[in-house]
Design a protein around this motif. Structure first.
Motif, PDB file in Angstrom:
ATOM      1  N   LEU A 238     -10.601   0.143   2.373  1.00  0.00           N
ATOM      2  CA  LEU A 238      -9.493   1.080   2.188  1.00  0.00           C
ATOM      3  C   LEU A 238      -8.982   1.632   3.507  1.00  0.00           C
ATOM      4  O   LEU A 238      -7.821   2.003   3.621  1.00  0.00           O
ATOM      5  CB  LEU A 238      -9.929   2.235   1.274  1.00  0.00           C
ATOM      6  CG  LEU A 238     -10.288   1.821  -0.157  1.00  0.00           C
ATOM      7  CD1 LEU A 238     -10.718   3.029  -0.965  1.00  0.00           C
ATOM      8  CD2 LEU A 238      -9.087   1.147  -0.815  1.00  0.00           C
TER       9      LEU A 238
ATOM     10  N   ILE B 161      -4.093  -5.636  -1.859  1.00  0.00           N
ATOM     11  CA  ILE B 161      -4.186  -4.709  -2.991  1.00  0.00           C
ATOM     12  C   ILE B 161      -4.915  -5.356  -4.168  1.00  0.00           C
ATOM     13  O   ILE B 161      -5.366  -4.683  -5.074  1.00  0.00           O
ATOM     14  CB  ILE B 161      -2.786  -4.207  -3.437  1.00  0.00           C
ATOM     15  CG1 ILE B 161      -1.905  -5.394  -3.826  1.00  0.00           C
ATOM     16  CG2 ILE B 161      -2.140  -3.396  -2.343  1.00  0.00           C
ATOM     17  CD1 ILE B 161      -0.719  -4.952  -4.654  1.00  0.00           C
TER      18      ILE B 161
ATOM     19  N   GLY C 208       2.095   5.694  -7.201  1.00  0.00           N
ATOM     20  CA  GLY C 208       0.847   5.882  -7.962  1.00  0.00           C
ATOM     21  C   GLY C 208       0.354   4.586  -8.566  1.00  0.00           C
ATOM     22  O   GLY C 208      -0.796   4.220  -8.373  1.00  0.00           O
ATOM     23  N   ASN C 209       1.174   3.873  -9.304  1.00  0.00           N
ATOM     24  CA  ASN C 209       0.721   2.582  -9.824  1.00  0.00           C
ATOM     25  C   ASN C 209       1.888   1.589  -9.867  1.00  0.00           C
ATOM     26  O   ASN C 209       3.052   1.969  -9.820  1.00  0.00           O
ATOM     27  CB  ASN C 209       0.056   2.739 -11.182  1.00  0.00           C
ATOM     28  CG  ASN C 209       1.030   3.221 -12.236  1.00  0.00           C
ATOM     29  OD1 ASN C 209       2.163   2.737 -12.301  1.00  0.00           O
ATOM     30  ND2 ASN C 209       0.615   4.185 -13.037  1.00  0.00           N
TER      31      ASN C 209
ATOM     32  N   PRO D  81      -5.024  -0.659   6.810  1.00  0.00           N
ATOM     33  CA  PRO D  81      -3.720  -0.755   6.131  1.00  0.00           C
ATOM     34  C   PRO D  81      -3.440  -2.170   5.636  1.00  0.00           C
ATOM     35  O   PRO D  81      -2.728  -2.344   4.660  1.00  0.00           O
ATOM     36  CB  PRO D  81      -2.726  -0.345   7.208  1.00  0.00           C
ATOM     37  CG  PRO D  81      -3.447  -0.465   8.515  1.00  0.00           C
ATOM     38  CD  PRO D  81      -4.890  -0.230   8.214  1.00  0.00           C
TER      39      PRO D  81
ATOM     40  N   ARG E  50       0.835  -1.214   0.000  1.00  0.00           N
ATOM     41  CA  ARG E  50       0.000   0.000   0.000  1.00  0.00           C
ATOM     42  C   ARG E  50       0.863   1.255   0.000  1.00  0.00           C
ATOM     43  O   ARG E  50       0.581   2.238  -0.700  1.00  0.00           O
ATOM     44  CB  ARG E  50      -0.919   0.011   1.224  1.00  0.00           C
ATOM     45  CG  ARG E  50      -1.984  -1.081   1.246  1.00  0.00           C
ATOM     46  CD  ARG E  50      -3.238  -0.689   0.499  1.00  0.00           C
ATOM     47  NE  ARG E  50      -3.920   0.472   1.016  1.00  0.00           N
ATOM     48  CZ  ARG E  50      -4.898   0.436   1.915  1.00  0.00           C
ATOM     49  NH1 ARG E  50      -5.297  -0.722   2.420  1.00  0.00           N
ATOM     50  NH2 ARG E  50      -5.493   1.532   2.310  1.00  0.00           N
ATOM     51  N   LYS E  51       1.949   1.220   0.789  1.00  0.00           N
ATOM     52  CA  LYS E  51       2.820   2.397   0.881  1.00  0.00           C
ATOM     53  C   LYS E  51       3.506   2.689  -0.451  1.00  0.00           C
ATOM     54  O   LYS E  51       3.592   3.815  -0.915  1.00  0.00           O
ATOM     55  CB  LYS E  51       3.880   2.163   1.966  1.00  0.00           C
ATOM     56  CG  LYS E  51       3.334   2.416   3.354  1.00  0.00           C
ATOM     57  CD  LYS E  51       4.427   2.286   4.390  1.00  0.00           C
ATOM     58  CE  LYS E  51       3.820   2.335   5.790  1.00  0.00           C
ATOM     59  NZ  LYS E  51       4.536   1.426   6.693  1.00  0.00           N
TER      60      LYS E  51
ATOM     61  N   VAL F 121      10.758   5.210  -0.038  1.00  0.00           N
ATOM     62  CA  VAL F 121       9.511   4.843   0.616  1.00  0.00           C
ATOM     63  C   VAL F 121       9.804   4.349   2.020  1.00  0.00           C
ATOM     64  O   VAL F 121      10.751   3.605   2.248  1.00  0.00           O
ATOM     65  CB  VAL F 121       8.796   3.727  -0.187  1.00  0.00           C
ATOM     66  CG1 VAL F 121       7.522   3.299   0.508  1.00  0.00           C
ATOM     67  CG2 VAL F 121       8.504   4.217  -1.589  1.00  0.00           C
TER      68      VAL F 121
ATOM     69  N   HIS G  30      -7.368   0.061  -6.715  1.00  0.00           N
ATOM     70  CA  HIS G  30      -7.715   1.314  -7.406  1.00  0.00           C
ATOM     71  C   HIS G  30      -9.038   1.253  -8.138  1.00  0.00           C
ATOM     72  O   HIS G  30      -9.519   2.248  -8.633  1.00  0.00           O
ATOM     73  CB  HIS G  30      -6.592   1.709  -8.385  1.00  0.00           C
ATOM     74  CG  HIS G  30      -5.370   2.166  -7.684  1.00  0.00           C
ATOM     75  ND1 HIS G  30      -4.161   2.358  -8.311  1.00  0.00           N
ATOM     76  CD2 HIS G  30      -5.153   2.469  -6.370  1.00  0.00           C
ATOM     77  CE1 HIS G  30      -3.257   2.761  -7.431  1.00  0.00           C
ATOM     78  NE2 HIS G  30      -3.847   2.828  -6.229  1.00  0.00           N
TER      79      HIS G  30
ATOM     80  N   LEU H 251       2.442   1.870  -3.372  1.00  0.00           N
ATOM     81  CA  LEU H 251       1.438   2.353  -4.313  1.00  0.00           C
ATOM     82  C   LEU H 251       1.162   3.839  -4.097  1.00  0.00           C
ATOM     83  O   LEU H 251       1.008   4.608  -5.044  1.00  0.00           O
ATOM     84  CB  LEU H 251       0.144   1.571  -4.164  1.00  0.00           C
ATOM     85  CG  LEU H 251       0.082   0.240  -4.911  1.00  0.00           C
ATOM     86  CD1 LEU H 251      -1.189  -0.500  -4.567  1.00  0.00           C
ATOM     87  CD2 LEU H 251       0.170   0.476  -6.417  1.00  0.00           C
ATOM     88  N   GLU H 252       1.104   4.208  -2.806  1.00  0.00           N
ATOM     89  CA  GLU H 252       0.817   5.599  -2.486  1.00  0.00           C
ATOM     90  C   GLU H 252       1.911   6.512  -3.040  1.00  0.00           C
ATOM     91  O   GLU H 252       1.648   7.569  -3.596  1.00  0.00           O
ATOM     92  CB  GLU H 252       0.773   5.761  -0.967  1.00  0.00           C
ATOM     93  CG  GLU H 252      -0.565   6.238  -0.448  1.00  0.00           C
ATOM     94  CD  GLU H 252      -0.661   5.926   1.031  1.00  0.00           C
ATOM     95  OE1 GLU H 252       0.080   6.544   1.812  1.00  0.00           O
ATOM     96  OE2 GLU H 252      -1.467   5.030   1.385  1.00  0.00           O
ATOM     97  N   TYR H 253       3.124   6.019  -2.945  1.00  0.00           N
ATOM     98  CA  TYR H 253       4.262   6.835  -3.360  1.00  0.00           C
ATOM     99  C   TYR H 253       4.370   6.898  -4.886  1.00  0.00           C
ATOM    100  O   TYR H 253       4.518   7.962  -5.469  1.00  0.00           O
ATOM    101  CB  TYR H 253       5.542   6.253  -2.766  1.00  0.00           C
ATOM    102  CG  TYR H 253       6.753   7.120  -2.976  1.00  0.00           C
ATOM    103  CD1 TYR H 253       7.056   8.135  -2.062  1.00  0.00           C
ATOM    104  CD2 TYR H 253       7.588   6.933  -4.072  1.00  0.00           C
ATOM    105  CE1 TYR H 253       8.145   8.937  -2.253  1.00  0.00           C
ATOM    106  CE2 TYR H 253       8.683   7.738  -4.271  1.00  0.00           C
ATOM    107  CZ  TYR H 253       8.966   8.746  -3.349  1.00  0.00           C
ATOM    108  OH  TYR H 253      10.060   9.538  -3.543  1.00  0.00           O
TER     109      TYR H 253
END
Lengths: 353, 512
Positions: free
Chosen positions: A89, A96, A26-27, A92, A19-20, A42, A80, A22-24
């Protein structure tokens, strides 16, 4: 899609790190293309992990998996996707990727009904009534496709034309327990079976708590119908409580070993479950007055309130001849005033429901 | 010329005539018995030799050929001893008598030349009558059995010597010596429905089953009284006609279950084979085609306790006899037909642990269903009535007021049977409501509008099949007959709809 699968396949990283990342980035494609320096930016990714991710940049396995998934007719939801259960969501640890078969629908108001595999007729009745009621009010019923309570919850929901979600701890090409193959098929037709494990994953002991966490995350409320001292349902209860979901537990006989877990939950502040309407937000007005009954049928109804009895018992209490009872009971059952139970017993439908 | 003595052999439940031909030929001393006899027949030579020597007769020191004609049919049994011994005496001219032409002989010889009882005397005597043999000689123990046939003179003896003296006319047959008074039958185990307490609803269905010829399946926890009820069912069936009694006696005679008694079997049989019974023991078969349990239960009750534990193949084998009321056993060497018209009463536990519906039961509905599926659909289908038997409460037992007696119940059954006999007089092969076909159900099972409505409600609720529909109508017909009602009333159809607990339960089970 293959990048998503690739990310899941990389060893050493779990849902939280994923998750982290992805957050950083984007994809997943960006993660795939990132170099070690970028990866290390990250939080939680050290040099070792960064090297691991970087060195594993082969899509072969992911492509093979994708083909397999396509062949098995399994669908994929990524975190997403708009269809991804939004309530997950918040946590944590949510996966995914979710594999599923069936129809995805909004399940925010869903209620988890879980419990023991080897259950008593009491636990079974609680489950059937609750699932039936929920289905009648268009509330999704969420459970784990296990034997006993889980399967009863699914079945009662399907029979009442409700929407049910089964969360399993293995790949969707398998079925555990095997005897639920037909049930699984039926759920796929009207509801959804989902798993965070790719096809070819055998059910393993350590997967089940993870599965329970997913159930706890999906639902808005949990009903623990029956749980012994060490029941797996208690894990679901604990996780749900951590996530702030309300726990409903029917009281059990204090001497019955199959209900100890439930009673302990009640002692630890779970809500005492007395009626399925507790599981629904909207308070319903239900007229509690019995319809004007006269004569023998009233006697029978009174006699069957709050207990289940055989024809012989009813005769003893009401004094109505067994032969006359046959006709009365049939008519009352067909009219839905009483309910036939396994073992040639009956109970009143106006009990507390 | 060979000397000829008449005897009989068995085939199925019937007998046929045999000529025992004896011929002595010059040559090495040797005795050979031909004509497809089994071991019991072959061994006759040792018994006969010993018996003749014992009685100081001369055993021929020549080649002896004994032929059982017709020679191409298999024969079995020890009852050829006597005709063989007499044949030898006749051939060696140690006996002279004119009587051989009009006499048939049956009997096993002991080494001391005494006569022992043997099986199948009744069908053999019947055969004697049919083929015009006026007189028959049997062991004394078999007199009663043989005397059941009227029109044949039965002579019973104890020893070979007596028979020889009688045949030579040295001594007259003195009936008074052998006149055995019929034993007064005192059965200490006589059972009665009076002993069944607190089961009125169940009893009503038992009576219905007996009256309409419906097969019945009882579900219940261990020890709730299923077997007790089953054992008493024969006591409420209408008593057998003489013809039926003779049929039953014949089967028992062939099966060798008559020894020592020899009386006409008047009570309807009750057979309860254990669930490890083999297919052949149930439907009949074996080396020389013995009747199986279903034939022994002919005109009576076949009780299969723990029916779910019976072998699948064994149960399936019951289907055809249940339809045809006879069983045909075909082997390479023979084909036999035995009567097998029985009422099937079965009992089983409702689930693997036996306590389904009770609090202590932990069986899942799936397991319960799997357990019940051990009995195939077609067999279950033939069980018109499937009811739970509830364990009797201690209070009912201790209060001690007894249930309805078998006699009262039997009168009700007989009443309903008479109505059915009247109704099906013109129709071949149908004697009771359970045997009605499609067209007959349509003709005889008219419902009143109220009942029709009830049936429709049940139909929608439980989603019954068309076949089940017919079943309920048949049972309702019997309920109406019990009270002599021409029409099927609402209460009849209601009671019928409550007759199949297992089917109703399937509708409420949490299984897809």
């Amino acid at each position: 899609m293959e990048y998503w699968l690739w990310l899941r396949l990389v060893e050493g990283i779990g849902s939280i790190t994923e998750r982290k990342l992805l957050e950083y980035f984007g994809n997943p494609k960006n993660i795939y293309e990132a170099d070690q320096e970028q990866l290390r930016l990250v939080e939680g990714i050290g040099p070792k992990l960064a090297r691991n991710i970087h060195c594993n940049r082969s899509l072969d396995q992911a492509l093979r998996l994708q083909e397999n998934i396509f062949k098995q007719d399994i669908n994929i939801l990524t975190i997403h996707d708009a269809n991804y259960p939004q309530q997950l969501l918040k946590y944590p640890g949510s996966p995914i990727i979710l594999y599923y078969k069936g129809k995805i629908r909004d399940s925010k108001s869903g209620v988890a009904v879980v419990g023991a595999r080897r259950c008593s007729s009491y636990g079974k009745q609680v489950t059937l009534d609750a699932a039936n009621y929920l289905a009648g009010h268009s509330i999704p019923v969420i459970s784990g496709l296990a034997k006993g309570i889980d399967s009863y919850a699914h079945i009662a929901c399907i029979k009442a034309n409700g929407y049910t979600i089964a969360v399993v701890a293995h790949g969707l090409d398998q079925c555990y327990p095997k005897e639920h193959r037909e049930l699984m098929q039926a759920i796929i037709e009207t509801g959804v079976v989902m798993s965070e494990y790719p096809p070819d994953t055998m059910p393993r002991q350590e997967y089940f708590p993870q599965r329970n966490a997913l159930i706890a995350g999906l639902c808005s409320k949990v009903l623990i119908a029956e749980a012994g001292q060490k029941s797996g349902a208690l894990i679901t209860a604990k996780l749900a409580k951590e996530q702030g979901k309300e726990l409903f537990v029917p009281p059990h006989e204090i001497y019955s070993p199959s209900g100890i877990g439930c009673n302990q939950l009640i002692a630890n502040d779970a809500t005492v479950y007395l009626h399925p309407k507790q599981l629904i937000e909207i308070e319903e007005k239900q007229s509690n007055s019995l319809p004007g009954l006269t004569g023998n049928d009233k006697k029978i109804e009174n006699c069957l309130t709050n207990s289940k009895k055989t024809i012989e018992d009813i005769e003893r209490e009401t004094g109505i001849n067994q032969l006359e009872l046959l006709e009365l009971l049939l008519v009352m059952e067909l009219e839905g005033r009483i309910q036939a139970l396994p073992g040639g017993r009956f109970r009143s439908n106006s009990t507390c429901l | 010329m060979a000397s000829i003595v008449k005897s009989f052999a068995l085939s199925g439940v019937d007998a046929y005539e045999i000529d025992v031909e004896t011929k002595t030929i010059e040559g090495q001393p040797l005795i050979s018995i031909v004509g497809l006899g089994d071991m019991a027949v072959k061994e006759a030579r040792e018994r006969v030799e010993s018996a003749l020597t014992d009685q100081k007769y001369v055993f021929p020191q020549m080649k002896v050929v004994i032929n059982l004609a017709p020679s191409d049919l298999k024969k079995s049994g020890s009852h050829f001893d006597l005709p063989i011994a007499l044949g030898l005496l006749l051939e060696t001219k140690q006996i002279t008598s004119e009587k051989f032409a009009s006499f048939g002989f049956i009997g096993e010889l002991s080494l001391n030349a005494r006569l022992r009882a043997c099986t199948g005397v009744l069908p053999m005597t019947i055969r004697a009558k049919e083929s015009g043999i006026k007189n028959i000689v049997v062991p004394r123990d078999n007199i009663q059995e043989a005397s059941l046939v009227r029109g044949v003179n039965v002579y019973g003896f104890d020893t070979l010597r007596q028979i020889v003296d009688f045949l030579e006319g040295k001594e007259l047959y003195n009936t008074s010596i052998f006149d055995i008074p019929p034993e007064e039958e005192v059965d200490p185990q006589k059972v009665d429905f009076q002993e069944v307490q607190g089961q009125e609803a169940m009893l009503e269905y038992i009576v219905i089953a007996a009256a309409g010829g419906h097969n019945i399946l009882m579900l219940g926890t261990p020890g709730c009284g299923k077997s007790m009820i089953a054992k008493r069912i024969p006591t409420i069936l209408p008593s057998m006609t003489e013809e039926e009694a003779l049929e039953v006696t014949k089967i028992y005679s062939v099966a060798g279950l008559m020894r020592g008694k020899g009386q006409l079997i008047k009570d309807r049989p009750f057979r309860a084979p254990h669930h490890n019974a083999s297919t052949n023991s149930l439907i009949g078969g074996g080396n020389n085609a013995k009747p199986g349990e279903i034939s022994l239960a002919h005109n009576g009750v076949l009780f299969l306790d723990e029916i779910a534990e019976f072998g699948n193949k064994t149960l399936e084998a019951l289907r055809q006899p249940m339809e045809d009321q006879v069983v045909t056993i075909s082997r390479v060497r023979y084909t036999n037909t035995f009567p097998a018209s029985f009422m099937l009463v079965a009992a089983m536990n409702p689930c693997p642990c036996g306590y389904y519906g009770n609090d202590k039961c932990r069986c899942s509905d799936y397991e319960v269903l799997k357990y019940r599926q051990k009995i195939s659909g077609p067999i279950l289908d033939r069980m018109d009535i499937q009811r739970y038997v509830q364990p009797v409460k201690f209070k009912d037992l201790s209060e001690g007021h007894s249930g309805t007696s078998s006699k009262v119940l039997r009168q009700r059954v007989e009443f309903a049977r008479r109505i059915q006999q009247e109704r099906y007089k013109q129709i071949n092969g149908v004697n009771c409501n359970a045997q009605m076909g499609h067209a007959l159900v349509k003709e005889f099972c008219q419902l009143e509008p109220e009942g029709e409505q009830l049936l429709h409600m049940a139909y929608d609720r439980y989603q019954y099949s068309a076949r089940a529909f017919q079943k309920y109508l048949k049972i309702a017909r019997t309920f109406a007959d019990m009270e002599g009602s021409e029409k099927i009333r609402k209460k009849d159809i209601a009671a019928a709809l409550m007759a199949r607990d297992m089917e109703r339960e399937r509708a409420i089970m949490a299984v897809l």
